[in-house]
Design a protein around this motif. Structure first.
Motif, PDB file in Angstrom:
ATOM      1  N   VAL A  40      -2.140  -2.063  -3.850  1.00 36.42           N
ATOM      2  CA  VAL A  40      -3.397  -1.318  -3.750  1.00 36.42           C
ATOM      3  C   VAL A  40      -3.032   0.158  -3.684  1.00 36.42           C
ATOM      4  O   VAL A  40      -2.315   0.587  -2.779  1.00 36.42           O
ATOM      5  CB  VAL A  40      -4.207  -1.724  -2.498  1.00 36.42           C
ATOM      6  CG1 VAL A  40      -5.473  -0.891  -2.388  1.00 36.42           C
ATOM      7  CG2 VAL A  40      -4.541  -3.211  -2.533  1.00 36.42           C
TER       8      VAL A  40
ATOM      9  N   MET B  13      -4.420  -2.877  -7.893  1.00 41.67           N
ATOM     10  CA  MET B  13      -5.812  -2.466  -7.734  1.00 41.67           C
ATOM     11  C   MET B  13      -5.799  -0.958  -7.490  1.00 41.67           C
ATOM     12  O   MET B  13      -5.189  -0.476  -6.547  1.00 41.67           O
ATOM     13  CB  MET B  13      -6.454  -3.160  -6.532  1.00 41.67           C
ATOM     14  CG  MET B  13      -7.879  -2.685  -6.275  1.00 41.67           C
ATOM     15  SD  MET B  13      -8.590  -3.412  -4.789  1.00 41.67           S
ATOM     16  CE  MET B  13      -8.917  -5.068  -5.369  1.00 41.67           C
TER      17      MET B  13
ATOM     18  N   THR C 176      -9.659  -0.569   1.886  1.00 39.56           N
ATOM     19  CA  THR C 176      -9.697  -1.664   0.901  1.00 39.56           C
ATOM     20  C   THR C 176      -8.577  -2.660   1.178  1.00 39.56           C
ATOM     21  O   THR C 176      -8.796  -3.872   1.203  1.00 39.56           O
ATOM     22  CB  THR C 176      -9.593  -1.109  -0.523  1.00 39.56           C
ATOM     23  OG1 THR C 176     -10.676  -0.206  -0.754  1.00 39.56           O
ATOM     24  CG2 THR C 176      -9.615  -2.219  -1.559  1.00 39.56           C
ATOM     25  N   ALA C 177      -7.366  -2.151   1.379  1.00 37.88           N
ATOM     26  CA  ALA C 177      -6.221  -3.020   1.650  1.00 37.88           C
ATOM     27  C   ALA C 177      -6.404  -3.791   2.964  1.00 37.88           C
ATOM     28  O   ALA C 177      -6.089  -4.981   3.033  1.00 37.88           O
ATOM     29  CB  ALA C 177      -4.940  -2.194   1.690  1.00 37.88           C
TER      30      ALA C 177
ATOM     31  N   LEU D 143       0.844  -1.195   0.000  1.00 30.10           N
ATOM     32  CA  LEU D 143       0.000   0.000   0.000  1.00 30.10           C
ATOM     33  C   LEU D 143       0.882   1.250   0.000  1.00 30.10           C
ATOM     34  O   LEU D 143       1.400   1.638   1.043  1.00 30.10           O
ATOM     35  CB  LEU D 143      -0.913   0.010   1.229  1.00 30.10           C
ATOM     36  CG  LEU D 143      -1.797   1.242   1.386  1.00 30.10           C
ATOM     37  CD1 LEU D 143      -2.886   1.268   0.314  1.00 30.10           C
ATOM     38  CD2 LEU D 143      -2.418   1.279   2.777  1.00 30.10           C
TER      39      LEU D 143
ATOM     40  N   SER E 218      -8.008   3.789  -0.165  1.00 31.69           N
ATOM     41  CA  SER E 218      -7.214   2.589  -0.440  1.00 31.69           C
ATOM     42  C   SER E 218      -6.851   1.826   0.830  1.00 31.69           C
ATOM     43  O   SER E 218      -6.762   0.595   0.812  1.00 31.69           O
ATOM     44  CB  SER E 218      -5.954   2.943  -1.233  1.00 31.69           C
ATOM     45  OG  SER E 218      -5.149   3.861  -0.522  1.00 31.69           O
TER      46      SER E 218
END
Length: 142
Positions: free
Chosen positions: A109, A139, A23-24, A7, A20
């Motif tokens: 990510v 992503m 999400t990660a 990340l 993000s």
């Protein structure tokens, strides 16, 4: 499916992690993966740039960013997620790709957001370059 999730963040720009990071974290929990949070600082050692800063500036900047990243992780990453903090230097996209390869990341990510200012454009460009050049899945979170 994923073991190591990278990340990239910029602590100076909340947009680089606001969407993000959750999400990660969810992916880390879903796959019992480790999270590797990377912050990239510019390479002050370049001859053109380095001459404008005192010799000890780069080391002090790196130490300050390391401390800030430690506090960020402590405040934003739950204890049930295994996390590693990484401070890298150089061009953002190159450093992200270098770290991804070094840790053998399964997934990167990254945030991307609307380009309203010049600095936002740079962040968008870095995400684009990582997507184009990465051998690892990427992503992009908006």
């Amino acid at each position: 499916m994923y073991n190591r999730i990278l990340l990239p963040i910029d602590l100076n720009h909340k947009a680089s992690w606001a969407k993000s990071l959750p999400t990660a974290l969810q992916l880390c929990r879903d796959y019992t993966a480790s999270l590797h949070v990377v912050m990239v600082i510019p390479d002050f050692g370049l001859p053109l740039v380095g001459g404008f800063f005192p010799k000890e500036y780069a080391e002090k900047a790196k130490q300050a960013i390391t401390n800030n990243l430690k506090e960020f992780v402590k405040a934003n990453v739950p204890k049930d997620v295994k996390v590693q903090r990484i401070v890298a230097d150089g061009k953002a996209y190159e450093a992200i790709l270098r770290v991804a390869k070094k840790i053998d990341a399964d997934l990167i990510v990254m945030a991307s957001h609307k380009r309203k200012r010049a600095e936002d454009y740079v962040l968008g460009t870095n995400a684009l370059r990582v997507v184009q050049l990465s051998k690892t899945s990427v992503m992009i979170v908006r």
